[in-house]
Design a protein around this motif. Structure first.
Motif, mmCIF file in Angstrom:
data_model
loop_
_atom_site.group_PDB
_atom_site.id
_atom_site.type_symbol
_atom_site.label_atom_id
_atom_site.label_comp_id
_atom_site.label_asym_id
_atom_site.label_seq_id
_atom_site.Cartn_x
_atom_site.Cartn_y
_atom_site.Cartn_z
ATOM 1 N N SER A 150 -17.188 -0.091 -13.648
ATOM 2 C CA SER A 150 -17.380 -0.211 -12.206
ATOM 3 C C SER A 150 -18.407 -1.291 -11.881
ATOM 4 C CB SER A 150 -17.833 1.137 -11.640
ATOM 5 O OG SER A 150 -18.108 1.049 -10.272
ATOM 6 N N ALA A 151 -19.471 -1.378 -12.701
ATOM 7 C CA ALA A 151 -20.492 -2.405 -12.473
ATOM 8 C C ALA A 151 -19.904 -3.803 -12.627
ATOM 9 C CB ALA A 151 -21.656 -2.199 -13.440
ATOM 10 N N ALA A 152 -19.038 -4.002 -13.633
ATOM 11 C CA ALA A 152 -18.411 -5.311 -13.847
ATOM 12 C C ALA A 152 -17.505 -5.675 -12.669
ATOM 13 C CB ALA A 152 -17.627 -5.303 -15.147
ATOM 14 N N LEU A 153 -16.752 -4.705 -12.162
ATOM 15 C CA LEU A 153 -15.872 -4.962 -11.022
ATOM 16 C C LEU A 153 -16.676 -5.284 -9.766
ATOM 17 C CD1 LEU A 153 -13.248 -2.128 -11.629
ATOM 18 C CD2 LEU A 153 -12.925 -4.582 -11.987
ATOM 19 N N ALA A 154 -17.807 -4.592 -9.575
ATOM 20 C CA ALA A 154 -18.655 -4.863 -8.408
ATOM 21 C C ALA A 154 -19.252 -6.267 -8.490
ATOM 22 C CB ALA A 154 -19.762 -3.811 -8.325
ATOM 23 N N ARG A 155 -19.699 -6.654 -9.666
ATOM 24 C CA ARG A 155 -20.256 -8.005 -9.830
ATOM 25 C C ARG A 155 -19.195 -9.063 -9.557
ATOM 26 N NH1 ARG A 155 -22.721 -5.615 -14.452
ATOM 27 N NH2 ARG A 155 -21.124 -6.559 -15.788
ATOM 28 N N GLN A 156 -17.971 -8.781 -9.950
ATOM 29 C CA GLN A 156 -16.883 -9.739 -9.728
ATOM 30 C C GLN A 156 -16.639 -9.945 -8.239
ATOM 31 O OE1 GLN A 156 -12.779 -8.557 -10.757
ATOM 32 N NE2 GLN A 156 -12.682 -10.435 -11.976
ATOM 33 N N GLY A 161 -17.254 -13.344 -3.465
ATOM 34 C CA GLY A 161 -17.781 -13.515 -2.112
ATOM 35 C C GLY A 161 -18.726 -14.692 -2.019
ATOM 36 N N PHE A 162 -19.539 -14.896 -3.043
ATOM 37 C CA PHE A 162 -20.477 -16.015 -3.051
ATOM 38 C C PHE A 162 -19.723 -17.341 -3.109
ATOM 39 C CE2 PHE A 162 -23.303 -19.068 -5.057
ATOM 40 C CZ PHE A 162 -24.478 -18.902 -4.327
ATOM 41 N N LEU A 163 -18.712 -17.425 -3.977
ATOM 42 C CA LEU A 163 -17.938 -18.653 -4.096
ATOM 43 C C LEU A 163 -17.170 -18.957 -2.813
ATOM 44 C CD1 LEU A 163 -16.573 -18.275 -7.743
ATOM 45 C CD2 LEU A 163 -18.426 -19.760 -6.934
ATOM 46 N N HIS A 164 -16.762 -17.925 -2.127
ATOM 47 C CA HIS A 164 -16.067 -18.129 -0.856
ATOM 48 C C HIS A 164 -17.043 -18.632 0.217
ATOM 49 C CE1 HIS A 164 -13.110 -17.527 2.312
ATOM 50 N NE2 HIS A 164 -14.045 -16.880 3.023
ATOM 51 N N ALA A 165 -18.252 -18.142 0.196
ATOM 52 C CA ALA A 165 -19.239 -18.559 1.194
ATOM 53 C C ALA A 165 -19.753 -19.965 0.942
ATOM 54 C CB ALA A 165 -20.411 -17.564 1.211
ATOM 55 N N PHE A 166 -19.792 -20.347 -0.338
ATOM 56 C CA PHE A 166 -20.307 -21.672 -0.702
ATOM 57 C C PHE A 166 -19.271 -22.358 -1.607
ATOM 58 C CE2 PHE A 166 -23.886 -18.735 -0.200
ATOM 59 C CZ PHE A 166 -24.598 -19.350 0.823
#
Length: 298
Positions: A150-156, A161-166
């Motif tokens: 679950s932690a790996a999926l959340a980080r993904q 989201g970061f790549l989409h914003a920048f």
């Protein structure tokens, strides 16, 4: 016509269950009376005997409430007295189970002077069979577990989201990144759950105490994320950090505990249970030592 007379045969155990009892627990830095429930039995090898002396067992059991701290060296002679009290029943074996809560205060992770009460379920199984005394200690320890998957999926999701914003390769100021993280770092969070470890070990017959805190502390330190009692913001934040840095499946938890106990305790056995927040069922794992080697007896 059906014969309703009972068959005459030996019985493995006969006795009582659920007897209320006051016990004194004493460990280094700890002395407290606790409420316990006791089960006590003797064997009945004579096939024709019935109506054992339950009042004798009760009175002998009641001597545990005489203000002497509970210890292995106290239990073996008690079981022998129970056997001796039933010599006219040909009894040769006796057993005793004690169930109680070890109630103690546990400090907060960060805030000095802050603590709260925490109870650890404890079971003692003592037996004297064929002249051999055995004492088995079982304790329950609560902890928190965060799912690595679950932690790996959340980080993904946060990464996407970061790549989409920048989207471009343009230079980004640290303050801009920090502002984005404050707003969006929880686009997804890994699921964690309250979890339970049940640990069983043999206690040496000559041990001066039961070693309850030594065992509990070792399990909690091994897991790294014991559940907390009283907390302030700093303690909750520290607990969140511990969970984020200490991801574990049930396989991880059970192997960690068994690895820590093997070589320290005789015949360790572990059962862990993660009370899933994702599923309506739980994840579980069992493990036991494959060797009787003991490097340090507590």
């Amino acid at each position: 016509m059906t014969d309703l007379a009972p068959a005459l045969r030996p019985l493995e155990w006969v006795g009582m269950q659920g007897i209320d009892l006051s016990l004194l627990l004493e460990e280094p830095g700890y002395r407290r009376e606790v409420h316990a429930r006791a089960d006590v039995q003797v064997d009945l090898p004579a096939p024709h005997i019935k109506g054992i002396h339950m009042s004798r067992l009760y009175r002998l059991l009641d001597t545990l409430s005489d203000g002497v701290a509970l210890s292995p060296v106290l239990l073996q002679p008690l079981l022998q007295e129970m056997i001796d009290s039933h010599h006219d029943c040909s009894s040769q074996n006796a057993r005793l189970r004690l169930q109680m809560d070890l109630l103690t205060r546990r400090p907060a992770l960060i805030t000095e002077g802050l603590s709260g009460w925490k109870a650890y379920p404890v079971t003692l199984d003592a037996s004297l069979v064929g002249g051999t005394f055995e004492l088995r200690l079982t304790v329950g320890v609560g902890y928190s577990s965060t799912c690595p998957c679950s932690a790996a999926l959340a980080r993904q999701i946060v990464e996407q989201g970061f790549l989409h914003a920048f989207p471009s390769d343009q230079a980004i100021q640290p303050a801009t990144v920090a502002a984005w993280l404050r707003q969006n770092a929880t686009l997804a969070t890994p699921h964690s759950q309250r979890s339970e470890a049940t640990v069983e070990v043999d206690v040496p017959s000559d041990a001066p105490t039961l070693g309850l805190f030594a065992l509990i502390d070792q399990v909690e330190q091994t897991l790294g994320t014991p559940v907390q009692t009283a907390v302030k913001r700093a303690d909750e934040q520290a607990f969140a950090a511990l969970n984020g840095q200490n991801l574990m499946f049930v396989e991880d938890a059970s192997r960690r505990i068994l690895g820590a106990l093997s070589g320290e305790y005789r015949n360790p056995q572990v059962h862990v249970r993660h009370l899933e927040s994702l599923h309506p069922h739980d994840a579980s794992a069992w493990a036991r030592s494959t060797t009787d080697q003991v490097l340090h007896e507590r």
